[in-house]
Design an enzyme around this catalytic site. Structure first.
Site, PDB file in Angstrom:
ATOM      1  N   SER A 123      38.978  40.141  30.353  1.00 54.29           N
ATOM      2  CA  SER A 123      37.655  40.608  30.747  1.00 54.29           C
ATOM      3  C   SER A 123      36.561  39.745  30.127  1.00 54.29           C
ATOM      4  O   SER A 123      36.481  38.555  30.387  1.00 54.29           O
ATOM      5  CB  SER A 123      37.494  42.085  30.383  1.00 54.29           C
ATOM      6  OG  SER A 123      36.273  42.589  30.844  1.00 54.29           O
ATOM      7  N   ASP A 140      36.168  39.241  34.528  1.00 58.28           N
ATOM      8  CA  ASP A 140      37.128  39.615  35.573  1.00 58.28           C
ATOM      9  C   ASP A 140      36.444  40.303  36.741  1.00 58.28           C
ATOM     10  O   ASP A 140      37.099  40.807  37.649  1.00 58.28           O
ATOM     11  CB  ASP A 140      38.263  40.461  35.003  1.00 58.28           C
ATOM     12  CG  ASP A 140      37.798  41.789  34.399  1.00 58.28           C
ATOM     13  OD1 ASP A 140      36.612  41.885  34.030  1.00 58.28           O
ATOM     14  OD2 ASP A 140      38.629  42.707  34.272  1.00 58.28           O
ATOM     15  N   ASP A 174      30.958  40.336  34.810  1.00 51.13           N
ATOM     16  CA  ASP A 174      31.725  39.950  33.631  1.00 51.13           C
ATOM     17  C   ASP A 174      32.899  39.080  34.073  1.00 51.13           C
ATOM     18  O   ASP A 174      33.048  38.753  35.252  1.00 51.13           O
ATOM     19  CB  ASP A 174      32.170  41.181  32.829  1.00 51.13           C
ATOM     20  CG  ASP A 174      33.120  42.100  33.577  1.00 51.13           C
ATOM     21  OD1 ASP A 174      33.294  41.912  34.797  1.00 51.13           O
ATOM     22  OD2 ASP A 174      33.681  43.014  32.938  1.00 51.13           O
ATOM     23  N   ASP A 210      34.870  43.075  37.273  1.00 55.00           N
ATOM     24  CA  ASP A 210      34.936  44.496  37.628  1.00 55.00           C
ATOM     25  C   ASP A 210      33.658  45.236  37.243  1.00 55.00           C
ATOM     26  O   ASP A 210      33.473  46.390  37.616  1.00 55.00           O
ATOM     27  CB  ASP A 210      36.174  45.180  37.030  1.00 55.00           C
ATOM     28  CG  ASP A 210      36.215  45.147  35.508  1.00 55.00           C
ATOM     29  OD1 ASP A 210      35.380  44.463  34.891  1.00 55.00           O
ATOM     30  OD2 ASP A 210      37.114  45.796  34.933  1.00 55.00           O
TER      31      ASP A 210
END
Length: 472
Positions: A107, A258, A256, A260
């Site tokens: 992440s 990743d 961010d 999500d």
């Protein structure tokens, strides 16, 4: 055989409550990952089933994808390699294909980290309470025995690209074709939004929308050469804020690593709070559900979200349900309540139409639709959803966190205040003029304060009073 196999393995440093995360080459290696892939298949009973495996742009992700796939196939699962994906692409694939899966990402963590987010079929989350501990224990067993036993029938490994299907699915949920023309700056932070934004909002795979997209840091680079891919930190939004002003853009979006989570900047370069975004999306999802015949659509919000959210939900004829902080709680309550939408103060946004999973891109599309269907600027639109003043999250480094909370409780004792302990301690003035929450961190010596009030003066007075007591 590697030298790793001469030691006793304990994976508790990298197995967290909701995912796996560690430093590459130390607490997460391809040897460890292969055993986790095998344990994933065994724990969830996936022999003979399809398992989806992808990852983000971190340098170690391709090696880890292969290792996980090898372990899973050895235990009998048929693996489909999704290659480069955002985390919400994994959720899409697990939901649309009704298959379990894993993606390699850390992440917003720094470049030296990587990790694994795992999901059951239908995008159901896996946490320490729903299989992660068992996966850890079995992976340790395989590692410490020195080998992974081969299944009677080993699985096959193939490839599958889901980016176009993911993009088409998101576009089917929010119609953006009728939007007025918008100029949008997107900061991908060298993360996966650099791949998904051109596919969903651009014309790379699908017909063009009435948007001009100005890309910032779309090059996929897991060393994060420009700034950390963590838009929760204000300094990581500065390039986006400057670009919005420079280009005279209507809106800025920051994702961010990743992709999500999504953060929103208005045309003046000012952040629009995740609580305001929650309210904006909730209004649209309530109206859509009501138009489909749902009498009282349910909206989930965590207890740090602005009080404006449940007030708006009630006004619009929905029912608001308050939960603890954390995506496993939100997803569980989403499923229990049949909720149409859920939002968190940390910019995680969850959708029933997305298998109760979180997706920053779908939230961004709702904001673009809300902005594009009216003529005013985002600063004016956003102000409708931010009637209160928030302190933001303030951390105090305190060893005796319980003692600090007790000092605050004693000081407010006898005043016209309600206190609840759903998640930390929330103090609410009975006249509705202010509230604050104190939550101890589970992993660090921090006590976290979030305060909100009807005006700046009241918020600052409450904030300063609580901080003085906490830090006494």
């Amino acid at each position: 055989m590697t030298s790793e196999q001469n030691k006793t393995f304990d994976l508790s440093a990298s197995f967290k409550a909701y995912d796996v995360r560690g430093i590459v080459g130390e607490s997460i290696t391809s040897h460890i990952v292969e055993s986790v892939g095998a344990a994933f298949v065994d724990t969830l009973g996936l022999a003979g089933e399809t398992v989806l495996v992808g990852g983000d742009m971190r340098p170690s992700s391709p090696e880890f994808i292969k290792a996980f796939a090898d372990g899973a196939a050895r235990r009998g699962a048929n693996v489909q390699l999704l290659d480069l994906i955002s985390t919400d692409e994994l959720y899409y694939a697990c939901g649309a294909l009704n298959a379990a899966g894993a993606t390699f990402t850390a992440s917003h963590n720094p470049a030296e980290y990587n990790g694994i987010k795992m999901s059951k079929a239908g995008a159901q989350p896996i946490s320490s309470e729903t299989g992660l501990k068992e996966i850890q224990a079995l992976a340790e067993k395989y590692l410490n025995s020195g080998s992974i036993p081969a299944a009677d029938v080993q699985g096959k490994i193939s490839t599958r690209d889901v980016l176009k299907d993911y993009s088409e699915y998101l576009r089917s949920l929010v119609d953006l074709n009728g939007s007025r023309p918008l100029k949008i700056v997107v900061d991908a932070g060298n993360g996966m939004a650099g791949l998904t934004t051109p596919a969903v909002l651009g014309d790379q795979l699908l017909p063009a929308l009435p948007f001009e997209i100005i890309p910032l840091y779309f090059e996929l680079d897991g060393s994060f050469p420009n700034h950390p891919a963590n838009p929760l930190e204000p300094e990581n939004l500065r390039d986006l804020q400057a670009a919005v002003i420079e280009h005279g853009a209507d809106i800025g979006l920051a994702f961010d690593g990743d992709a999500d989570r999504c953060f929103v900047i208005d045309e003046k370069g000012e952040p629009v709070s995740p609580s305001a975004i929650t309210g904006m999306v909730a209004r649209r999802e309530i109206a859509r559900a009501q138009a489909a015949g749902e009498e009282t659509p349910v909206i989930i919000h965590n207890l740090l979200t602005s009080r404006a959210v449940p007030e708006l939900v009630a006004t619009d004829g929905g029912r608001a349900v308050r939960t603890r902080v954390g995506h496993s709680f939100i997803k569980a309550v989403m499923a229990e309540e049949g909720a149409v939408f859920g939002g968190e103060h940390s910019a995680h946004f969850y959708f029933r139409d997305f298998w109760n999973a979180d997706t920053g891109m779908l939230a961004a599309m709702h904001v673009l639709a809300a902005l594009g269907e009216q003529d005013g600027p985002l600063s004016e639109l956003g102000r409708q959803y931010e009637p209160y003043v928030s302190s933001g999250e303030i951390n105090s480094e305190i060893e005796d966190k319980a003692g600090a909370i007790e000092r605050v409780r004693a000081d407010f004792d006898g005043e016209d205040v309600d206190v609840d302990t759903m998640d930390g301690s929330t103090f609410t003035a009975k006249d509705g003029s202010w509230w604050f929450n104190l939550r101890p961190s589970n992993t660090e010596p921090f006590l976290r304060l979030n305060a909100e009030a009807k005006d700046v003066a009241t918020m600052e007075k409450v904030r300063d009073r609580v901080l003085a007591l906490v830090r006494a």
